[in-house]
Design an enzyme around this catalytic site. Structure first.
Site, PDB file in Angstrom:
ATOM      1  N   THR A 187      -2.083 -10.128  18.496  1.00 34.23           N
ATOM      2  CA  THR A 187      -1.144 -10.918  17.368  1.00 34.23           C
ATOM      3  C   THR A 187      -0.302 -10.981  17.510  1.00 34.23           C
ATOM      4  OG1 THR A 187      -1.127  -8.872  16.084  1.00 34.23           O
ATOM      5  CG2 THR A 187      -3.366  -9.276  16.523  1.00 34.23           C
ATOM      6  N   ASN A 243      -7.494  -1.366   7.379  1.00 34.06           N
ATOM      7  CA  ASN A 243      -6.738  -2.406   8.121  1.00 34.06           C
ATOM      8  C   ASN A 243      -5.395  -2.401   8.416  1.00 34.06           C
ATOM      9  OD1 ASN A 243      -6.954  -4.621  10.834  1.00 34.06           O
ATOM     10  ND2 ASN A 243      -6.060  -5.716   8.974  1.00 34.06           N
ATOM     11  N   HIS A 244      -4.530  -2.613   7.288  1.00 38.01           N
ATOM     12  CA  HIS A 244      -3.456  -3.352   7.046  1.00 38.01           C
ATOM     13  C   HIS A 244      -2.429  -1.649   7.595  1.00 38.01           C
ATOM     14  CE1 HIS A 244      -3.955   0.499   3.997  1.00 38.01           C
ATOM     15  NE2 HIS A 244      -3.384   0.184   4.486  1.00 38.01           N
ATOM     16  N   MET A 261       0.655  -1.084  -0.190  1.00 33.35           N
ATOM     17  CA  MET A 261      -0.190   0.020   0.180  1.00 33.35           C
ATOM     18  C   MET A 261       0.923   1.532   0.036  1.00 33.35           C
ATOM     19  SD  MET A 261      -3.325  -0.238   0.046  1.00 33.35           S
ATOM     20  CE  MET A 261      -4.399  -1.972  -0.443  1.00 33.35           C
ATOM     21  N   TYR A 317       4.590   5.137  14.717  1.00 34.60           N
ATOM     22  CA  TYR A 317       2.597   4.888  14.487  1.00 34.60           C
ATOM     23  C   TYR A 317       1.124   5.614  15.475  1.00 34.60           C
ATOM     24  CZ  TYR A 317      -0.408   1.167  16.143  1.00 34.60           C
ATOM     25  OH  TYR A 317      -1.354   0.115  15.939  1.00 34.60           O
ATOM     26  N   SER A 318       1.772   5.899  15.814  1.00 30.20           N
ATOM     27  CA  SER A 318       1.089   6.791  16.348  1.00 30.20           C
ATOM     28  C   SER A 318       0.750   8.613  15.760  1.00 30.20           C
ATOM     29  CB  SER A 318       2.032   7.554  17.968  1.00 30.20           C
ATOM     30  OG  SER A 318       0.252   8.431  18.634  1.00 30.20           O
ATOM     31  N   ALA A 319       1.265   9.319  15.319  1.00 28.53           N
ATOM     32  CA  ALA A 319       1.462  10.153  14.570  1.00 28.53           C
ATOM     33  C   ALA A 319       0.502  10.073  13.352  1.00 28.53           C
ATOM     34  CB  ALA A 319       2.661  10.521  13.838  1.00 28.53           C
ATOM     35  N   SER A 358      -5.606   2.568  17.106  1.00 28.14           N
ATOM     36  CA  SER A 358      -5.257   2.443  18.049  1.00 28.14           C
ATOM     37  C   SER A 358      -6.028   3.683  18.591  1.00 28.14           C
ATOM     38  CB  SER A 358      -3.671   1.763  18.087  1.00 28.14           C
ATOM     39  OG  SER A 358      -3.407   2.013  19.654  1.00 28.14           O
ATOM     40  N   THR A 386       2.290  -9.908  15.381  1.00 27.03           N
ATOM     41  CA  THR A 386       2.467  -9.445  15.507  1.00 27.03           C
ATOM     42  C   THR A 386       3.279  -8.371  16.969  1.00 27.03           C
ATOM     43  OG1 THR A 386       2.705  -8.512  13.408  1.00 27.03           O
ATOM     44  CG2 THR A 386       3.528  -6.876  14.591  1.00 27.03           C
TER      45      THR A 386
HETATM   46  N1  NDP Z   1      -2.911  -6.184  17.954  1.00 26.94           N
HETATM   47  C1  NDP Z   1      -2.359  -4.775  17.838  1.00 26.94           C
HETATM   48  O1  NDP Z   1      -2.226  -4.185  19.451  1.00 26.94           O
HETATM   49  C2  NDP Z   1      -2.954  -3.985  17.775  1.00 26.94           C
HETATM   50  C3  NDP Z   1      -3.869  -3.301  16.983  1.00 26.94           C
HETATM   51  N2  NDP Z   1      -4.058  -1.803  15.795  1.00 26.94           N
HETATM   52  C4  NDP Z   1      -4.281  -2.054  14.590  1.00 26.94           C
HETATM   53  O2  NDP Z   1      -5.035  -3.199  14.181  1.00 26.94           O
HETATM   54  C5  NDP Z   1      -4.363  -3.710  12.858  1.00 26.94           C
HETATM   55  C6  NDP Z   1      -4.281  -4.644  12.784  1.00 26.94           C
HETATM   56  O3  NDP Z   1      -2.974  -5.467  13.282  1.00 26.94           O
HETATM   57  P1  NDP Z   1      -2.891  -6.438  13.261  1.00 26.94           P
HETATM   58  O4  NDP Z   1      -3.537  -7.894  12.841  1.00 26.94           O
HETATM   59  O5  NDP Z   1      -2.405  -6.325  14.452  1.00 26.94           O
HETATM   60  O6  NDP Z   1      -1.017  -6.425  12.730  1.00 26.94           O
HETATM   61  P2  NDP Z   1      -0.452  -7.045  11.863  1.00 26.94           P
HETATM   62  O7  NDP Z   1       0.950  -6.902  11.680  1.00 26.94           O
HETATM   63  O8  NDP Z   1      -1.364  -8.483  12.413  1.00 26.94           O
HETATM   64  O9  NDP Z   1      -0.870  -7.516  10.242  1.00 26.94           O
HETATM   65  C7  NDP Z   1      -0.911  -6.209   9.441  1.00 26.94           C
HETATM   66  C8  NDP Z   1      -1.479  -6.325   7.880  1.00 26.94           C
HETATM   67  O10 NDP Z   1      -1.043  -5.420   7.287  1.00 26.94           O
HETATM   68  C9  NDP Z   1      -0.265  -6.040   6.401  1.00 26.94           C
HETATM   69  N3  NDP Z   1       0.438  -5.481   5.682  1.00 26.94           N
HETATM   70  C10 NDP Z   1       2.157  -5.343   5.929  1.00 26.94           C
HETATM   71  N4  NDP Z   1       2.898  -4.072   5.594  1.00 26.94           N
HETATM   72  C11 NDP Z   1       1.665  -4.043   4.387  1.00 26.94           C
HETATM   73  C12 NDP Z   1       2.102  -3.030   3.352  1.00 26.94           C
HETATM   74  N5  NDP Z   1       3.486  -2.580   2.891  1.00 26.94           N
HETATM   75  N6  NDP Z   1       1.418  -3.068   2.475  1.00 26.94           N
HETATM   76  C13 NDP Z   1       0.071  -3.745   2.463  1.00 26.94           C
HETATM   77  N7  NDP Z   1      -0.552  -4.478   3.403  1.00 26.94           N
HETATM   78  C14 NDP Z   1       0.676  -4.735   4.264  1.00 26.94           C
HETATM   79  C15 NDP Z   1       0.221  -7.703   6.257  1.00 26.94           C
HETATM   80  O11 NDP Z   1       0.387  -8.819   5.568  1.00 26.94           O
HETATM   81  P3  NDP Z   1       1.876  -8.333   5.000  1.00 26.94           P
HETATM   82  O12 NDP Z   1       3.243  -8.463   5.816  1.00 26.94           O
HETATM   83  O13 NDP Z   1       1.869  -9.530   3.750  1.00 26.94           O
HETATM   84  O14 NDP Z   1       1.563  -7.696   3.556  1.00 26.94           O
HETATM   85  C16 NDP Z   1      -0.992  -8.004   7.681  1.00 26.94           C
HETATM   86  O15 NDP Z   1      -1.927  -8.294   6.806  1.00 26.94           O
HETATM   87  C17 NDP Z   1      -3.471  -2.134  12.624  1.00 26.94           C
HETATM   88  O16 NDP Z   1      -4.291  -1.161  11.512  1.00 26.94           O
HETATM   89  C18 NDP Z   1      -3.258  -2.203  14.032  1.00 26.94           C
HETATM   90  O17 NDP Z   1      -3.061  -0.626  14.267  1.00 26.94           O
HETATM   91  C19 NDP Z   1      -4.172  -1.386  17.026  1.00 26.94           C
HETATM   92  C20 NDP Z   1      -4.041  -1.221  18.386  1.00 26.94           C
HETATM   93  C21 NDP Z   1      -3.565  -2.206  18.860  1.00 26.94           C
HETATM   94  C1  LIG Z   2       2.523  -0.943  17.587  1.00 28.78           C
HETATM   95  C2  LIG Z   2       1.052  -2.109  17.783  1.00 28.78           C
HETATM   96  C3  LIG Z   2      -0.403  -2.104  17.928  1.00 28.78           C
HETATM   97  C4  LIG Z   2      -1.178  -0.993  18.852  1.00 28.78           C
HETATM   98  O1  LIG Z   2      -1.444  -0.049  19.223  1.00 28.78           O
HETATM   99  C5  LIG Z   2       0.063  -1.486  19.989  1.00 28.78           C
HETATM  100  C6  LIG Z   2       1.262  -1.532  20.478  1.00 28.78           C
HETATM  101  C7  LIG Z   2       1.407  -1.934  21.949  1.00 28.78           C
HETATM  102  C8  LIG Z   2       1.203  -1.316  22.983  1.00 28.78           C
HETATM  103  C9  LIG Z   2      -0.489  -0.830  22.441  1.00 28.78           C
HETATM  104  C10 LIG Z   2      -1.020  -0.676  24.091  1.00 28.78           C
HETATM  105  C11 LIG Z   2      -1.859  -0.312  24.026  1.00 28.78           C
HETATM  106  O2  LIG Z   2      -2.842  -0.580  25.166  1.00 28.78           O
HETATM  107  C12 LIG Z   2      -2.824   0.324  23.395  1.00 28.78           C
HETATM  108  C13 LIG Z   2      -1.744  -0.593  21.425  1.00 28.78           C
HETATM  109  C14 LIG Z   2      -0.428  -1.006  21.651  1.00 28.78           C
HETATM  110  C15 LIG Z   2      -0.067   1.159  21.366  1.00 28.78           C
HETATM  111  C16 LIG Z   2       1.777  -3.206  19.905  1.00 28.78           C
HETATM  112  C17 LIG Z   2       3.108  -3.644  19.375  1.00 28.78           C
HETATM  113  C18 LIG Z   2       2.913  -3.944  17.826  1.00 28.78           C
HETATM  114  C19 LIG Z   2       1.417  -3.702  17.170  1.00 28.78           C
HETATM  115  C20 LIG Z   2       2.031  -3.588  15.686  1.00 28.78           C
HETATM  116  O3  LIG Z   2       2.883  -2.990  15.068  1.00 28.78           O
HETATM  117  C21 LIG Z   2       0.175  -3.762  14.641  1.00 28.78           C
HETATM  118  O4  LIG Z   2       0.359  -4.903  15.377  1.00 28.78           O
END
Ligand code: NDP
Ligand SMILES: C[C@]12CC(=O)[C@H]3[C@@H](CCC4=CC(=O)CC[C@@]43C)[C@@H]1CC[C@@H]2C(=O)CO
Length: 326
Positions: free
Chosen positions: A253, A152-153, A126, A216-218, A203, A255
């Site tokens: 997750t 979501n990505h 993306m 990321y926060s920005a 987030s 990651t």
């Molecule tokens: N997990 C958490 O603690 C939290 C997550 N979130 C938010 O939830 C959403 C999903 O998080 P989470 O499931 O943990 O993330 P993951 O890292 O598990 O998944 C990220 C997804 O994005 C894809 N991706 C990564 N880089 C790119 C790119 N350059 N272009 C297109 N796609 C890309 C990855 O697939 P691929 O590598 O194959 O491209 C993967 O499918 C995010 O928006 C995150 O900010 C918010 C708060 C907390």
């Molecule tokens: C950055 C990432 C996703 C987040 O938003 C969380 C962070 C771990 C610390 C956190 C605590 C919270 O209470 C809010 C969410 C967050 C800032 C996560 C570390 C990796 C995660 C990521 O990149 C997406 O999976």
């Protein structure tokens, strides 16, 4: 006449009228202890009341998503992957995206097993705004329209002190923010036709200051600003497209656990339930989703009333001593 040499004895507090007695008792309790007691009692109570009010009106039914045409970005793993599976079980059409084709193929295969009306994927980064637009064009080609766009990505996110790398921030703004805008611009015409929905996954770090995730926060704060303003414009113009900003706390997750297991004091919330709550909030056209509710909503309630306390509370929830500048 009072003897100047004797210490002047104060009347015992119990002999004072009640308000004065209480006032003096409270005066002797340090401010931070009073704040702590207030938050320990009041905030959970407020959170529970809000949660009851908010979720007691819930009337989502899985059949609401049957036959709906849904794009889910970042669906090769994590929360996006789980959203694809939930949508498949509900009988929706899904078009999923990510960079890793092999992972997308497996997710599509499982979606068809689970009952998806149809399941397709497009792969690529993306960073490429043309891909962002091509995904929406593919949905129009496959389905003749679109009902739900789930953005979501995210790009690679380090969890450490900001290292001053402005180029990393620029790239993350493109992947996490500008590509969301590009997909929205491309999708709005067909979403207006269907009266559809846009779900923006964000987030707590997109609402309050959390250390070690500055770039990321920005990007997450940018999402709030842009899509909250766009939502106002859609309402002003009576355009029936909903925007749901999904504010997530720590989710378990792969990651996230790889990145922060050494820093977080508690495990993340389940990604499967998180994914379902995102879909439900979009189907019900909620303005914002807070998941896990109390863990996200209570800091937002405190944010404007006691910002320094919230900052301190946030830092104390992390094992900051385990974060070493890279
Ligand atoms: N997990 C958490 O603690 C939290 C997550 N979130 C938010 O939830 C959403 C999903 O998080 P989470 O499931 O943990 O993330 P993951 O890292 O598990 O998944 C990220 C997804 O994005 C894809 N991706 C990564 N880089 C790119 C790119 N350059 N272009 C297109 N796609 C890309 C990855 O697939 P691929 O590598 O194959 O491209 C993967 O499918 C995010 O928006 C995150 O900010 C918010 C708060 C907390
Ligand atoms: C950055 C990432 C996703 C987040 O938003 C969380 C962070 C771990 C610390 C956190 C605590 C919270 O209470 C809010 C969410 C967050 C800032 C996560 C570390 C990796 C995660 C990521 O990149 C997406 O999976």
């Amino acid at each position: 006449m009072k003897d100047r040499n004797l210490p002047q004895l104060q009347p015992h507090p119990s002999s004072q009228p009640w308000p004065l007695q209480t006032h003096r008792a409270v005066e002797h309790v340090p401010e931070e202890i009073r704040m702590g007691l207030l938050l320990k009692i009041l905030v959970p109570f407020v959170g529970l009341v809000l949660a009851f009010c908010f979720y007691s009106k819930e009337d989502f039914k899985p059949e609401m998503m049957k036959g709906k045409r849904v794009i889910v970005t970042g669906a090769s793993t994590g929360i996006g992957e789980q959203m694809a599976y939930h949508l498949a079980r509900m009988g929706a059409h899904v078009l999923i995206t990510a960079r890793t084709e092999a992972k997308l193929q497996k997710v599509v295969t499982w979606c068809l097993e689970l009952g998806a009306a149809s399941a397709h994927y497009m792969y690529g980064s993306m960073e490429d705004m043309a891909l962002a637009e091509d995904v929406v064009k593919e949905a129009k080609r496959l389905w003749g329209g679109l009902d739900m766009l789930i953005l979501n990505h995210i790009g690679y996110t380090y969890f450490n002190y900001f290292d001053g790398d402005v180029e990393h921030l620029r790239k993350l703004l493109e992947i996490n923010f500008l590509s969301y805008v590009a997909m929205t611009v491309s999708a709005l015409p067909v979403l207006k036709e269907s009266g559809g929905s846009i779900l923006v996954v964000s987030s707590t770090a997109g609402k309050v200051g959390i250390p070690f995730v500055a770039p990321y926060s920005a990007t997450k704060f940018a999402l709030d600003g842009f899509f909250s303003s766009l939502r106002q414009e859609l309402i002003i113009e009576n355009i029936n497209v909903s925007i749901t900003l999904c504010i997530l706390g720590h989710i378990a997750t792969e990651t996230a656990e790889k990145t922060v297991s050494h820093v977080m004091q508690k495990p993340g919330a389940p990604k499967e339930e998180c994914a379902l709550e995102i879909i439900k909030s979009g189907a019900l056209r909620k303005r914002e989703l807070y998941y896990p509710y109390a863990a996200v909503r209570i800091p937002l309630l405190i944010r404007d009333w006691a910002p320094e306390f919230l900052d301190s509370f946030t830092r104390n929830r992390l094992n900051v001593e385990n974060v070493k500048r890279s």
